[in-house]
Design an enzyme around this catalytic site. Structure first.
Site, short mmCIF file in Angstrom:
data_model
loop_
_atom_site.label_atom_id
_atom_site.label_comp_id
_atom_site.label_asym_id
_atom_site.label_seq_id
_atom_site.Cartn_x
_atom_site.Cartn_y
_atom_site.Cartn_z
N ASP B 30 42.12 45.77 41.59
CA ASP B 30 43.11 45.46 40.56
C ASP B 30 44.27 46.42 40.75
OD1 ASP B 30 44.42 44.60 38.39
OD2 ASP B 30 42.90 45.16 36.91
N ASP B 124 47.63 40.07 41.42
CA ASP B 124 47.33 41.49 41.64
C ASP B 124 45.84 41.79 41.57
OD1 ASP B 124 47.06 41.01 38.97
OD2 ASP B 124 48.00 42.87 38.31
N GLU B 125 45.03 40.78 41.71
CA GLU B 125 43.59 41.01 41.66
C GLU B 125 42.89 40.20 42.74
OE1 GLU B 125 41.47 40.81 37.71
OE2 GLU B 125 43.50 40.25 37.11
#
Lengths: 373, 428
Positions: B30, B124-125
């Site tokens: 993350d 973003d993960e």
């Protein structure tokens, strides 16, 4: 309105209309055929507003008039009636059509003939004439190249123009879909009413209808251009079609001028090779690769799911080695209509247009664009 | 019998057993305040300062804020006014999606060095199944640290990583020591970890479900795990069972790598506009932008589509979609655009448009036909040249003039975002 007619005669007339009537049913009456009686003839008309047909057939007219009924239903009914039967038709109240044949009785829903759009009729003499076999061959050589894309409206038909070579007049037909092009010339008898270099685009559907009636008999085909329509007269049948309202691209610009490489194939064998090799291909668009080296062409195709196929053809070739890809269906479409035993494939490089001609120069040739390998 | 055959006969059952119990190691990555960090990295003047990434439109809210801003109580979802009140020095930076996507792709490429099984979860993960890579890289901690190090070195960004036996716990773990954390949770730690954890902390239980669970007297995940599954099922239906397993920290869902699934069935992009658009000219520009994205992706995968679809969502959230099938499959930006534009012509657009989506389907994987006519061939070669430039200098390197002048790309990228593959991107 009342008449008697032979089953075969009525069936012939109706079958000509089947591919013309509107299938989408947006305007109900366009899925109907018009039956009209005058003199000793039954006239059958059908139109989708772009293409129209009118044929007249022998019938025993009891009382004049006309009615429209669903083309498909009437055709199916007549098809089921045994050959040789005399069919007795009669319009009843509210445009119902009663049809008696042997012991069968049909009552078909109809609509008034007053609401049926008028199919322009071929009046006056033919401006030029053409023999059915010649026209057939011209259509066959071009129609497959017509674009199926409705986005490319100006390519949705065959371009027709007149050429003058001394005192001889030629009719030229050109078709392209942006990837390939067909061109065929032929001498004509009469006068194409447009000036040199000005052509018209005849819609595919109309050409298909012309093509159908060409097979029926040897009667010469008469043609006329009038009010943005092309009219055809052959025997008792008139066809009329609205021309495509668009500008045909400058086809001359894509005719290669400098193809320095050339290969000669036997038409039949070449087609067989292509069909064999292209079996190993799952895609809707099948590409075959040609690896060309001295005196040898290796034709191959592959599919990640199925495997590979390869076949060698001996040719006379002494130029640079190269690899070029083609849509096999485009190739086969061409080979299917070539009448000559040998063809010549000419090209410049792997991203320039290739040209296929009969070995002995004839009145036609094809251009085909390679695929990116 | 040859010796290694005998040996393999003994080894196989053990391997088999391992597969059944499914002792996996799943890593969840993350990025820390991703958009804000990217902005700070690309603009040194912003480093160490409280910044908030916002959309470009007037009615925007804060999408992400830097950790410096978070200290002052700036939260995602605040209006700009609220942000300034919480932190008077707050700097607002308009979001630049293309930059984030470009960075995200680079991060995913780093992850792919450690395992081929990378599932992009949002911009973003990502989840990575590292079960098979443990020995190769020297264990969980080593992998976690190497990834963090490489992302720091190559992109100058920090991230938080959680490694656990499944996706559910991995995601939980990555959140435990933010920012710049690395948390490893083993099977035996799970019950203790969940016992006191409020139910909303876990991915999959939102406000609504949380409220419902609380009316049943369930406050923590430990309590959720002990609660009779049958009652949960009655109350929540099919989700009830999943909730029960969530409480126990069990999650069998595999890490689904991108690109390894069945060949893509369609390729599409859609985008919500910063402000509703009613000018056809503007709609066209968005349409070109989207067609370009779809085309580029299709060409990258070496495929073409026979069917082009267009979806339009209006300001009142009603929507309309239509498809058109073409004879010759398309993957050039302009070809997709012209079909999409033709479709748009047939749609009744009488309200401002909120979202547009363009996709191609009916894909084929070979068959790029050179066009016969020169002007079309120019298009073909031009697209080829643009692709080459993008391959070398990045997706942002070259685009259409009508698209560059676009000041206002939407500020948010949806969780559904994927770098490639069939998932439609649907920014909110």
């Amino acid at each position: 309105m009342e008449f008697k007619i032979n089953q075969e005669e009525l069936l012939k007339g109706l079958s000509r209309t089947q591919s013309i009537v509107e299938k989408k049913n947006t305007i109900k009456i366009l899925s109907n055929v018009l039956l009209k009686l005058s003199g000793k003839k039954l006239t059958i008309e059908a139109t989708d507003l772009d293409v129209g047909i009118r044929g007249s057939y022998n019938a025993e007219v009891i009382s004049e008039g006309g009615v429209t009924v669903d083309a498909k239903t009437l055709f199916e009914v007549v098809k089921q009636i045994p050959e040789g039967t005399s069919i007795h038709c009669k319009m009843k109240e509210n445009y119902w059509l009663e049809l008696l044949a042997g012991r069968s009785v049909f009552n078909l829903v109809g609509l008034s003939m007053d609401d049926y759009p008028e199919v322009p009729s071929f009046e006056g003499d033919a401006q030029w004439k053409i023999e059915p076999d010649v026209l057939k061959s011209m259509i066959d050589k071009t129609i497959f190249s017509v674009s199926h894309e409705d986005m490319r409206y100006n390519l949705s038909g065959v371009y027709m123009e007149m050429l003058e070579e001394g005192s001889r007049k030629k009719l030229r037909m050109v078709a392209t879909d942006g990837h390939r092009l067909s061109l065929v010339d032929t001498d004509i008898d009469g006068d194409f009413p447009l000036s040199k270099g000005v052509g018209v685009i005849v819609p595919r559907k109309g050409l298909m209808e012309i093509r159908k009636i060409l097979d029926e008999d040897d009667d010469t085909v008469g043609m006329r251009l009038e009010d943005n329509s092309l009219m055809i007269k052959k025997g008792n049948v008139n066809l009329v079609m609205r021309l495509v309202d668009g500008t045909f691209p400058d086809y001359k610009q894509v005719i290669p001028k400098s193809s320095d490489k050339s290969l000669v194939f036997s038409t039949e064998e070449f087609a067989r090779t292509l069909r064999r090799v292209s079996v190993v291909s799952t895609d809707r668009i099948k590409m075959v690769k040609f690896h060309i080296s001295t005196n040898l062409v290796e034709v191959s195709s592959e599919s990640p799911d199925m495997g590979t196929a390869k076949e060698e053809i001996s040719v006379q070739y002494s130029g640079d080695e190269l690899e070029i890809g083609f849509n096999v269906n485009y190739m086969l479409d061409i080979l299917n209509v070539v009448e000559e035993e040998k063809i010549k494939l000419m090209f410049l490089d792997e991203s320039s247009p290739g040209e296929i001609r009969p070995l002995e120069d004839k009145n036609y040739f094809f251009i085909i664009m390679p695929m990116k390998i | 019998m040859p010796r290694d055959l005998v040996r393999s006969a003994f080894i196989t059952p053990k391997l088999k057993k391992q597969k059944i119990t499914g002792s996996r190691s799943v890593l969840h990555l993350d990025m820390d305040a991703f958009f804000a960090q990217v902005e700070q990295t690309t603009n040194p003047a912003l480093r160490g300062k409280p910044i908030a990434v916002v959309g470009n439109k007037k009615r925007t809210v804060i999408v992400t804020s830097s950790y410096e801003a978070r200290k002052h109580g700036v939260k995602t979802g605040m209006t700009m006014g609220e942000g300034t009140r919480a932190c008077p020095d707050l700097i607002f930076v308009p979001g630049n999606n293309r930059k984030y996507i470009d960075t995200s792709v680079k991060i995913i490429n780093v992850l792919k060095n450690f395992s081929p099984v990378v599932e992009v979860f949002s911009i973003d993960e990502a989840f990575v199944d590292i079960t098979g890579s443990l020995r190769l890289f020297g264990g969980k901690e080593a992998i976690g640290n190497s990834i963090k190090k490489r992302i720091k070195e190559e992109l100058n960004l920090t991230c938080s990583i959680g490694i656990a036996p499944n996706k559910l716990i991995a995601k939980l773990a990555s959140d435990m020591e933010k920012p710049d954390g690395l948390v490893i949770v083993n099977d035996k730690d799970i019950p203790g970890l969940l016992e006191e954890l409020p139910i909303e902390e876990i991915c999959g239980i939102g406000k609504k479900t949380g409220k419902k669970l609380r009316t049943l007297g369930i406050e923590t995940l430990g309590e959720l795990g002990r609660y009779p599954a049958s009652i949960l099922k009655k109350k929540f239906g099919i989700i009830g069972e999943r909730l029960h397993y969530m409480g126990l920290g069990i999650d069998e869902s595999p890490v689904v790598p991108m690109g390894d699934e069945n060949p893509a069935k369609s390729i599409g992009h859609s985008m919500t506009f910063p402000t509703d658009v009613d000018d056809r000219e503007d709609i066209n520009r968005y349409l070109l932008l989207l067609s370009g994205k779809v085309g580029r992706r299709a060409r990258r995968h070496g495929c073409l589509g026979h069917t082009v679809s267009l979806y339009v969502r209006f300001s009142d959230f009603t929507g309309i979609g239509k498809r058109h099938t073409v004879e010759n499959p398309v993957n050039l930006d302009n070809d997709i655009y012209s079909v999409a534009s033709k479709i748009l012509d047939t749609l009744e657009v009488d309200k401002p448009v909120r979202l547009l989506g363009v996709s191609i389907a009916n894909l084929i994987y070979n068959g790029k036909q050179f066009p016969l006519f020169k002007n079309e061939r120019r298009d073909f070669l031009l697209t080829d040249a643009m692709d080459n430039v993008k391959d070398i200098f990045g997706e942002d390197a070259v685009t259409y003039a009508t698209v560059t002048e676009w000041p206002s790309e939407a500020g948010v990228i949806s969780p559904a975002w994927r770098p490639n593959g069939p998932r439609r991107v649907d920014p909110k």
